[in-house]
Design an enzyme around this catalytic site. Structure first.
Site, PDB file in Angstrom:
ATOM      1  N   LYS A   1      31.013  67.608  35.123  1.00  0.00           N
ATOM      2  CA  LYS A   1      30.513  68.026  36.437  1.00  0.00           C
ATOM      3  C   LYS A   1      29.147  67.425  36.762  1.00  0.00           C
ATOM      4  O   LYS A   1      28.940  66.873  37.850  1.00  0.00           O
ATOM      5  CB  LYS A   1      30.416  69.555  36.476  1.00  0.00           C
ATOM      6  CG  LYS A   1      29.850  70.109  37.764  1.00  0.00           C
ATOM      7  CD  LYS A   1      29.429  71.552  37.597  1.00  0.00           C
ATOM      8  CE  LYS A   1      28.192  71.649  36.718  1.00  0.00           C
ATOM      9  NZ  LYS A   1      27.589  72.992  36.711  1.00  0.00           N
ATOM     10  N   THR A   2      28.206  67.490  35.814  1.00  0.00           N
ATOM     11  CA  THR A   2      26.853  66.995  36.071  1.00  0.00           C
ATOM     12  C   THR A   2      26.868  65.500  36.365  1.00  0.00           C
ATOM     13  O   THR A   2      26.156  65.014  37.255  1.00  0.00           O
ATOM     14  CB  THR A   2      25.929  67.294  34.872  1.00  0.00           C
ATOM     15  OG1 THR A   2      25.936  68.709  34.621  1.00  0.00           O
ATOM     16  CG2 THR A   2      24.507  66.844  35.147  1.00  0.00           C
TER      17      THR A   2
ATOM     18  N   ASP B   1      25.298  73.078  43.522  1.00  0.00           N
ATOM     19  CA  ASP B   1      25.874  73.216  42.179  1.00  0.00           C
ATOM     20  C   ASP B   1      26.153  74.694  41.888  1.00  0.00           C
ATOM     21  O   ASP B   1      25.488  75.581  42.436  1.00  0.00           O
ATOM     22  CB  ASP B   1      24.891  72.645  41.155  1.00  0.00           C
ATOM     23  CG  ASP B   1      25.482  72.573  39.751  1.00  0.00           C
ATOM     24  OD1 ASP B   1      26.723  72.583  39.620  1.00  0.00           O
ATOM     25  OD2 ASP B   1      24.694  72.493  38.789  1.00  0.00           O
ATOM     26  N   GLU B   2      27.125  74.950  41.025  1.00  0.00           N
ATOM     27  CA  GLU B   2      27.474  76.325  40.600  1.00  0.00           C
ATOM     28  C   GLU B   2      27.688  77.223  41.819  1.00  0.00           C
ATOM     29  O   GLU B   2      27.159  78.339  41.902  1.00  0.00           O
ATOM     30  CB  GLU B   2      26.378  76.919  39.698  1.00  0.00           C
ATOM     31  CG  GLU B   2      26.040  76.086  38.473  1.00  0.00           C
ATOM     32  CD  GLU B   2      27.090  76.161  37.369  1.00  0.00           C
ATOM     33  OE1 GLU B   2      28.196  76.683  37.626  1.00  0.00           O
ATOM     34  OE2 GLU B   2      26.809  75.690  36.263  1.00  0.00           O
TER      35      GLU B   2
ATOM     36  N   GLN C   1      34.502  80.447  36.064  1.00  0.00           N
ATOM     37  CA  GLN C   1      33.241  80.695  35.367  1.00  0.00           C
ATOM     38  C   GLN C   1      32.271  81.514  36.227  1.00  0.00           C
ATOM     39  O   GLN C   1      31.056  81.463  36.025  1.00  0.00           O
ATOM     40  CB  GLN C   1      32.604  79.366  34.946  1.00  0.00           C
ATOM     41  CG  GLN C   1      33.456  78.580  33.963  1.00  0.00           C
ATOM     42  CD  GLN C   1      32.765  77.337  33.450  1.00  0.00           C
ATOM     43  OE1 GLN C   1      31.754  77.408  32.745  1.00  0.00           O
ATOM     44  NE2 GLN C   1      33.294  76.178  33.795  1.00  0.00           N
TER      45      GLN C   1
ATOM     46  N   ARG D   1      32.994  77.297  25.315  1.00  0.00           N
ATOM     47  CA  ARG D   1      31.762  76.761  24.726  1.00  0.00           C
ATOM     48  C   ARG D   1      32.085  75.978  23.448  1.00  0.00           C
ATOM     49  O   ARG D   1      31.257  75.219  22.962  1.00  0.00           O
ATOM     50  CB  ARG D   1      30.769  77.877  24.363  1.00  0.00           C
ATOM     51  CG  ARG D   1      30.263  78.772  25.477  1.00  0.00           C
ATOM     52  CD  ARG D   1      29.786  78.016  26.665  1.00  0.00           C
ATOM     53  NE  ARG D   1      30.833  77.887  27.669  1.00  0.00           N
ATOM     54  CZ  ARG D   1      30.834  76.990  28.640  1.00  0.00           C
ATOM     55  NH1 ARG D   1      29.856  76.127  28.740  1.00  0.00           N
ATOM     56  NH2 ARG D   1      31.818  76.934  29.513  1.00  0.00           N
TER      57      ARG D   1
END
Length: 762
Positions: free
Chosen positions: A32-33, A223-224, A254, A607
């Site tokens: 994503k980043t 973002d997010e 998430q 994770r």
């Protein structure tokens, strides 16, 4: 454009399609980043002025990392992008436009302590009970209102909010909010929530300002997006209205911050807001093994409220997921610590390759103590070490003072906590008198009329008598009884119980966990002296940490799952997978809350890169009582084909829980078998199983628990979750009678009748 060469087709499409409304659904570990940063770089490469690009993030760390990556592609132009957290970006705008809404451009930003101090002043002036109207509760209520764009006038005139406040016995909250807002305004100050609230006011009341920034920010990226609240959503929607070159990036699976005001509907309803929306799904997980990704998918598939996507991994198949069972939470900590030590040595790993994730901060105690005993270095992230938390240090200070009243650091810490009218002025007088006469502060407090002139606060005598009473009780009671007596009579339990905020509940749970640790110590059979004084010696050794640890030290990471979001580790242990703990007991009354708990579990699973272990305990101490625990429903949602059933570990081979095979070997038994000559080894095959846990019991229609005084030995009973069973033993006196009940397929469970919800089968 070499930076595009390393993108997969979905990532590249998301980067290159820059015009119009876009949603990038970015699954866990999907790069994503990289996509966000390359998309911004691509805009600049196409000729877009970086001053016309707005990128909103949720952390300073995220924005810093993105800017550095963009700079590597486009150079120093990246410095001109409007990029930062929501609060930092809109504080910058408010500095320029503040006078339009009556604030000076150099307005002060109050931090949380400033806000609570102001609230306490207001409460004092209004002569309100500061226990009922605890500053933390009031602060959170005002924050909640602002994040939902509820002004003072709207709050006061909202019958539903008034009814809610009256129901909570806090009818004056509206007036407090009003006074608080006026004081902030008078002082030329904004709190953290005002930075968004006042931006909304500015854009609503001043169309010329809205028009200015709509045309300034021609391209907006968020973002997010699944973590945005109503206030943030409204600002973004207004700013993007002119050009609609809005790109929102996130993953509904998430979304785990509803308790902070995040609204998952913001990302679920993007298409409703923008009918011409283009959606790009980043579904390839580059982080985790196939097994870990498939387990995560199988879990999140149980949520009804979600965006459709098919996350997959092209990595190796990887190890199956392990489930470890322990008899108690202490045993759970031991199993995890041993597994980390063995895995690290056997596979040449670093401690930094391991993370232990838990639902609540209080769970770190058992993990910390087990790691210390094996000399495994660790670091607490997103919170303090258990014994360094304020509420723990406060209660331990009372313990210290009980056994050594000359301990002046402990005395200064608690003499006015909870508040009892012994503030800094009184403490200064006591300190001066002690220094003048060469005696301890405690001696002055015990004889105030001899050493202090003027009016002596009665509270000094009361405090001295209380500490002496603690010492007297310590001579009669065991460690746990003494600790509980001190916690109750010092007022700490009452103080924390009255705070029903998220933070307050966490502090209350931490005190419970400390008392649980004392209870376990008091029941140890391997030591002769089990007094609270000896427990304190043990704690003193445990908390003697190095103050300046190397930030890059090789340590195991311990953190709540909320703190772990965005991180990744080779080996992850998710602990405490029990009903009422994970999922949390507070989430079991609504589908919305339960689905958020499941998303939290999804975050925990994703994770892990290489190896994932899930653990639970079949019993935990709750306020000194060892209570039975049933495994989390989330375990049952995992298909057995992804699980390594042979790896299930248990503290007692004879203990059966759920559908696990009671003949499976403990670690020590397995090691013994492996060390025997091949001729002496016997093949061990698990019994076939079709389900990890038994099917949930459906209570009888009209299920009504029987009164605790009606139960007798030998009675047939029904439990809401465990099903039908028979009472095989009753212990204790009413109202604390404990029943041992045999349930078919589950074995014996110990239940407190006043809480158990058992029905006598007629």
């Amino acid at each position: 454009m070499d930076y595009l060469a390393g993108l997969n087709p979905q990532q590249r499409a998301a980067v290159e399609n820059t015009d119009g409304p876009v949603m990038i659904v970015a699954g866990a570990g999907s790069g994503k980043t990289r996509v966000i940063t390359y998309r911004v770089a691509h805009l600049i490469q196409k000729g877009v002025d970086p001053f016309n690009i707005l990128v909103l993030t949720f952390t300073n760390k995220a924005s810093k990392e993105m800017r550095e990556r963009i700079e590597k592609v486009v150079g120093s132009e990246a410095k001109s992008i409007w990029m930062g957290t929501f609060h930092s970006v809109f504080a910058k705008i408010l500095r320029v436009e503040a006078e339009k809404i009556g604030y000076p451009s150099n307005f002060t930003i109050y931090d949380t302590d400033d806000c609570k101090s102001l609230i306490r002043t207001i409460l004092k002036e209004m002569q309100l009970d500061d226990k009922l109207y605890a500053a933390n509760i009031v602060y959170n209520r005002i924050s909640q209102a602002k994040n939902n764009l509820i002004s003072v006038a709207e709050y006061i005139n909202n019958p539903a909010l008034l009814a809610e406040d009256i129901g909570n016995k806090r009818p004056e909250l509206g007036k407090i909010y009003e006074t608080y807002a006026k004081r902030c305004y008078k002082a030329g100050a904004m709190d953290f929530d005002d930075l968004l609230f006042k931006t909304n006011v500015l854009l609503r009341k001043h169309p010329e300002v809205l028009n200015k920034y709509q045309h300034k920010f021609k391209y907006i990226m968020v973002d997010e997006y699944q973590d945005t609240n109503h206030s943030q959503y409204t600002i973004v929607k207004k700013l993007a209205a002119a050009h609609e070159n809005l790109c929102v990036v996130g993953d509904d699976a998430q979304s785990i911050y509803a308790f902070r005001g995040a609204n998952i509907q913001n990302i679920l309803n993007v298409e409703r807001d923008y009918p011409d929306l283009k959606v790009y799904k980043l579904e390839q997980n580059y982080r985790s093994t196939q097994n870990i990704v498939e387990v995560a998918n199988s879990i999140i598939a149980n949520n009804k409220n979600q965006l459709e996507k098919n996350v997959f991994s092209a990595n190796e198949q990887g190890d199956k997921i392990k489930i470890s069972r322990a008899f108690t939470d202490n045993e759970e900590g031991k199993l995890v610590a041993e597994a980390i030590a063995q895995e690290r040595t056997g596979n040449g790993l670093n401690y930094t390759d391991f993370a232990i994730l838990y639902r609540t901060n209080a769970q770190s105690r058992a993990m910390e103590e087990a790691l210390r005993k094996l000399n495994v270095p660790y670091k607490i992230y997103g919170g303090l070490s258990f014994y360094q938390r304020k509420e723990i240090k406060d209660l331990i200070a009372y313990f210290r003072l009980t056994f050594n009243p000359a301990d002046e650091e402990a005395l200064k810490r608690v003499i006015n906590y909870p508040r009892r009218g012994l503030g800094d002025t009184t403490l200064d007088k006591v300190s001066v008198a002690a220094n003048e006469h060469g005696i301890t502060m405690w001696e002055v407090i015990c004889n105030p009329h001899q050493y202090l002139g003027g009016r002596i606060p009665n509270q000094l005598n009361d405090f001295a008598m209380m500490i002496k009473a603690f010492a007297a009780e310590a001579n009669k009671l065991d460690a746990y009884e003494t600790a509980l007596y001190i916690a109750q009579h010092a007022g700490i339990l009452k103080e924390l119980h009255s705070d029903d905020s998220v933070e307050g509940r966490a502090r209350y749970e931490n005190i419970q966990e400390l008392l649980n640790g004392v209870k376990e110590f008091a029941e140890r059979e391997d030591i002769e002296d089990r007094s609270l004084a000896i427990f304190m010696q043990d704690v003193a050794l445990l908390t003697n940490d190095d103050k300046d640890k190397d930030k890059d030290a090789d340590t195991v990471s311990l953190m709540t799952i909320h703190s772990a979001k965005g991180l990744e580790f080779k080996n992850v242990f998710v602990v405490g997978l029990e009903e009422n703990l994970f999922p949390s007991q507070m989430s079991l009354t609504s589908r919305t809350d339960l689905e958020e708990e499941r998303r939290l579990f999804y975050v925990a699973i994703t994770r892990a890169e290489k190896k994932l272990t899930l653990t639970y305990a079949t019993s935990r101490y709750r306020w000194g009582t060892l209570t039975s625990c049933e495994p989390s429903r989330f375990i049952n949602e995992i298909s057995p084909k992804y699980l390594e059933l042979d790896a299930i570990k248990q503290a007692k081979p004879s203990f059966s829980s759920g559908g696990f095979d009671t003949e499976r070997k403990t670690w020590s038994q397995q090691r013994e078998m492996q060390q025997k000559p091949a001729s002496q080894q016997t093949a061990f095959k698990p019994k076939p199983t079709t389900s990890i846990l038994p099917k949930a019991h459906i209570p009888t229609a009209g299920f009504t628990p029987s009164a605790a005084n009606e139960f007798q030995m030998g009675m047939d009973v029904e439990h809401e979750k465990f099903g039908f069973g028979k009472i095989v033993q009753l212990e204790g006196r009413l109202p604390d009678v404990k029943a041992t009940v045999f349930f078919q397929g589950l074995g014996n469970k110990q239940l407190l009748l006043k809480f158990a919800k058992l029905r006598i089968v007629k």
